[in-house]
Design an enzyme around this catalytic site. Structure first.
Site, PDB file in Angstrom:
ATOM      1  N   SER A  82      18.209 -11.154  19.650  1.00 56.80           N
ATOM      2  CA  SER A  82      19.255 -10.680  20.502  1.00 56.80           C
ATOM      3  C   SER A  82      20.233 -10.132  19.821  1.00 56.80           C
ATOM      4  O   SER A  82      21.412  -9.485  20.055  1.00 56.80           O
ATOM      5  CB  SER A  82      19.733 -11.608  21.451  1.00 56.80           C
ATOM      6  OG  SER A  82      18.966 -11.446  22.633  1.00 56.80           O
ATOM      7  N   LYS A  85      21.495  -6.682  19.580  1.00 57.38           N
ATOM      8  CA  LYS A  85      22.206  -6.095  20.296  1.00 57.38           C
ATOM      9  C   LYS A  85      23.523  -5.792  19.978  1.00 57.38           C
ATOM     10  O   LYS A  85      24.043  -4.621  20.170  1.00 57.38           O
ATOM     11  CB  LYS A  85      22.429  -7.130  21.812  1.00 57.38           C
ATOM     12  CG  LYS A  85      20.986  -7.312  22.386  1.00 57.38           C
ATOM     13  CD  LYS A  85      21.070  -8.508  23.377  1.00 57.38           C
ATOM     14  CE  LYS A  85      19.651  -8.803  24.051  1.00 57.38           C
ATOM     15  NZ  LYS A  85      19.862  -9.918  24.781  1.00 57.38           N
ATOM     16  N   TYR A 208      13.609  -1.099  22.156  1.00 55.82           N
ATOM     17  CA  TYR A 208      14.551  -2.448  22.195  1.00 55.82           C
ATOM     18  C   TYR A 208      13.583  -3.525  21.393  1.00 55.82           C
ATOM     19  O   TYR A 208      14.090  -4.565  21.024  1.00 55.82           O
ATOM     20  CB  TYR A 208      14.747  -2.908  23.621  1.00 55.82           C
ATOM     21  CG  TYR A 208      15.328  -3.942  23.834  1.00 55.82           C
ATOM     22  CD1 TYR A 208      16.692  -4.677  23.718  1.00 55.82           C
ATOM     23  CD2 TYR A 208      14.557  -5.352  24.178  1.00 55.82           C
ATOM     24  CE1 TYR A 208      16.963  -5.920  23.717  1.00 55.82           C
ATOM     25  CE2 TYR A 208      14.802  -6.406  24.633  1.00 55.82           C
ATOM     26  CZ  TYR A 208      16.253  -6.754  24.325  1.00 55.82           C
ATOM     27  OH  TYR A 208      16.543  -7.967  24.156  1.00 55.82           O
ATOM     28  N   TYR A 260      26.227 -15.591  25.872  1.00 56.35           N
ATOM     29  CA  TYR A 260      25.521 -15.862  27.524  1.00 56.35           C
ATOM     30  C   TYR A 260      26.610 -16.771  28.328  1.00 56.35           C
ATOM     31  O   TYR A 260      27.588 -16.278  28.007  1.00 56.35           O
ATOM     32  CB  TYR A 260      24.248 -15.849  27.503  1.00 56.35           C
ATOM     33  CG  TYR A 260      23.342 -15.395  26.462  1.00 56.35           C
ATOM     34  CD1 TYR A 260      23.285 -14.019  26.171  1.00 56.35           C
ATOM     35  CD2 TYR A 260      22.626 -16.130  25.579  1.00 56.35           C
ATOM     36  CE1 TYR A 260      22.446 -13.710  24.994  1.00 56.35           C
ATOM     37  CE2 TYR A 260      21.788 -15.825  24.537  1.00 56.35           C
ATOM     38  CZ  TYR A 260      21.780 -14.529  24.295  1.00 56.35           C
ATOM     39  OH  TYR A 260      21.206 -13.967  23.464  1.00 56.35           O
ATOM     40  N   VAL A 278      17.145 -15.716  20.014  1.00 59.45           N
ATOM     41  CA  VAL A 278      16.159 -16.896  20.293  1.00 59.45           C
ATOM     42  C   VAL A 278      15.074 -17.249  19.195  1.00 59.45           C
ATOM     43  O   VAL A 278      14.485 -18.333  19.346  1.00 59.45           O
ATOM     44  CB  VAL A 278      15.147 -16.573  21.510  1.00 59.45           C
ATOM     45  CG1 VAL A 278      15.805 -16.615  22.950  1.00 59.45           C
ATOM     46  CG2 VAL A 278      14.440 -15.051  21.341  1.00 59.45           C
TER      47      VAL A 278
HETATM   48  N1  GLN Z   1      13.361 -10.022  22.474  1.00 63.21           N
HETATM   49  C1  GLN Z   1      14.517 -11.168  23.292  1.00 63.21           C
HETATM   50  C2  GLN Z   1      14.295 -10.737  24.796  1.00 63.21           C
HETATM   51  O1  GLN Z   1      14.593  -9.635  25.195  1.00 63.21           O
HETATM   52  C3  GLN Z   1      15.629 -11.455  22.845  1.00 63.21           C
HETATM   53  C4  GLN Z   1      16.337 -12.445  23.515  1.00 63.21           C
HETATM   54  C5  GLN Z   1      17.572 -13.521  22.946  1.00 63.21           C
HETATM   55  O2  GLN Z   1      17.083 -13.346  21.560  1.00 63.21           O
HETATM   56  N2  GLN Z   1      18.304 -13.902  23.669  1.00 63.21           N
HETATM   57  O3  GLN Z   1      13.925 -11.439  25.668  1.00 63.21           O
END
Ligand code: GLN
Length: 346
Positions: A82, A85, A208, A260, A278
């Site tokens: 993530s 992003k 993505y 988040y 994650v």
């Molecule tokens: N690739 C993961 C997902 O889309 C990324 C989520 C994350 O790092 N929080 O679920």
């Protein structure tokens, strides 16, 4: 919002870091104090992530003058997840501009988990912000390019410029997530049904998933963060990656939503923008000063690295990074005093 700020000359807010030696020692301290912490669990909803070694731990700080301080496993490569992003958002903002990014993706917190479908439903199909999966998919859908490969090349090149080296793909993680990302496919379809993305949702999820599978190290994250701290110029390579305005906007969104549903708590405790992934990566940025990159796979319930948050909290306090902390005018002692003695001081 009607703010009437068009044409107002914008000044930057910066301050001094402690000396190189002090930063070097504090980075070692941040590592030593937390290396024995075992709380948290390694993410397993993407099967390839479940095999990560929970003992790995690295802390890296990149200053805006290009100095990099590191402790622990800072050269271990892991998937950015993530954290991509934030950087893809910056690249898209650079292409689209402030107003369009605001309108198409949004900047408000959902208060819900990163992969929430309910957040979309509760907000009339609006993706809300680029730090959660819905907004990140909407952002990736805006990446320029005629084909998925062109859009992927734009992302890989752009994130590599942030890192100052060519970043590669973890094909194992990419394939593992591709086989198990039905939820992200559903989110992309839902956004399509609301007319929020016009690109092919299958392709958007694929690009993505590739961006999430890019391999970085804690050191890379520190340099990527330092590029956002340095008005968009990579302090190691000297290359301009994005504009100052884009850095400012990206950091604002990270501050509001980077962790988040725990973003408020993060800002309250740490006081600088951050973004987690994650696989255990975490980046934090003190504008005008440093980027901090940490890596430790065990996560808390919201999906944020436990040791990464602790190390960053220590560095924010000891390096004086919290953007909300001020001294008292005219007093040379720049330390914050304990609130229990506040009444006596004034
Ligand atoms: N690739 C993961 C997902 O889309 C990324 C989520 C994350 O790092 N929080 O679920």
């Amino acid at each position: 919002m009607e703010l009437d700020v068009d044409g107002v000359a914008e000044r930057v807010s910066t301050g001094a870091l402690p000396s190189w030696d002090d930063v070097e020692h504090l980075v070692q301290d941040a590592f030593e104090r937390n290396r024995g912490v075992t709380a948290g669990t390694v993410a397993d909803y993407i099967p390839a992530l479940a095999v990560a070694d929970p003992a790995l731990f690295g802390v890296s700080v990149a200053e805006v003058n290009g100095a990099v301080h590191s402790a622990g496993d800072v050269g271990h490569a892991f998937s950015i997840q993530s954290i991509s992003k934030a950087f893809v958002y910056a690249l898209v903002c650079e292409e689209l501009g402030h107003e369009l990014a605001l309108e198409r993706v949004g900047v408000n917190n959902t208060g819900l988990a990163f992969n929430s479908v309910m957040a979309i439903e509760l907000n009339d199909g609006h993706p809300m912000n680029p730090m959660v999966n819905a907004g990140a998919l909407a952002t990736t859908a805006l990446v320029p390019g005629a084909t998925a490969d062109e859009r992927w090349a734009f992302i890989q090149d752009g994130l590599s410029r942030f890192a100052g080296r060519r970043l590669g793909l973890d094909t194992g993680v990419y394939e593992s997530e591709t086989a198990t990302n039905q939820r992200n496919q559903a989110i992309a379809r839902l956004l399509e049904s609301y007319g929020r993305i016009t690109a092919d949702p299958v392709e958007v999820v694929d690009v993505y998933t590739r961006q999430c599978s890019l391999l970085v190290t804690a050191r890379d994250l520190a340099v990527m963060g330092a590029t956002l701290a340095d008005g968009g110029v990579n302090p190691v390579t000297g290359e301009r990656v994005v504009s100052q305005h884009v850095c400012r906007d990206t950091l604002a969104v990270m501050a509001a939503s980077g962790l988040y549903e725990q973003s408020g708590e993060w800002l309250f405790e740490i006081g600088i923008p951050g973004k987690s992934g994650v696989a255990g990566g975490l980046v934090a940025i003190a504008p005008g000063k440093v980027g901090i990159g940490t890596f430790s796979p065990p996560l808390d319930a919201a999906g944020n690295s436990v040791r990464g948050q602790r190390a960053t909290a220590f560095l924010s306090r000891s390096l004086g990074l919290n953007v909300f902390a001020s001294g008292v005018h005219g007093r040379p002692d720049a330390q914050l005093h304990d609130t229990s003695t506040e009444g006596q001081e004034r």
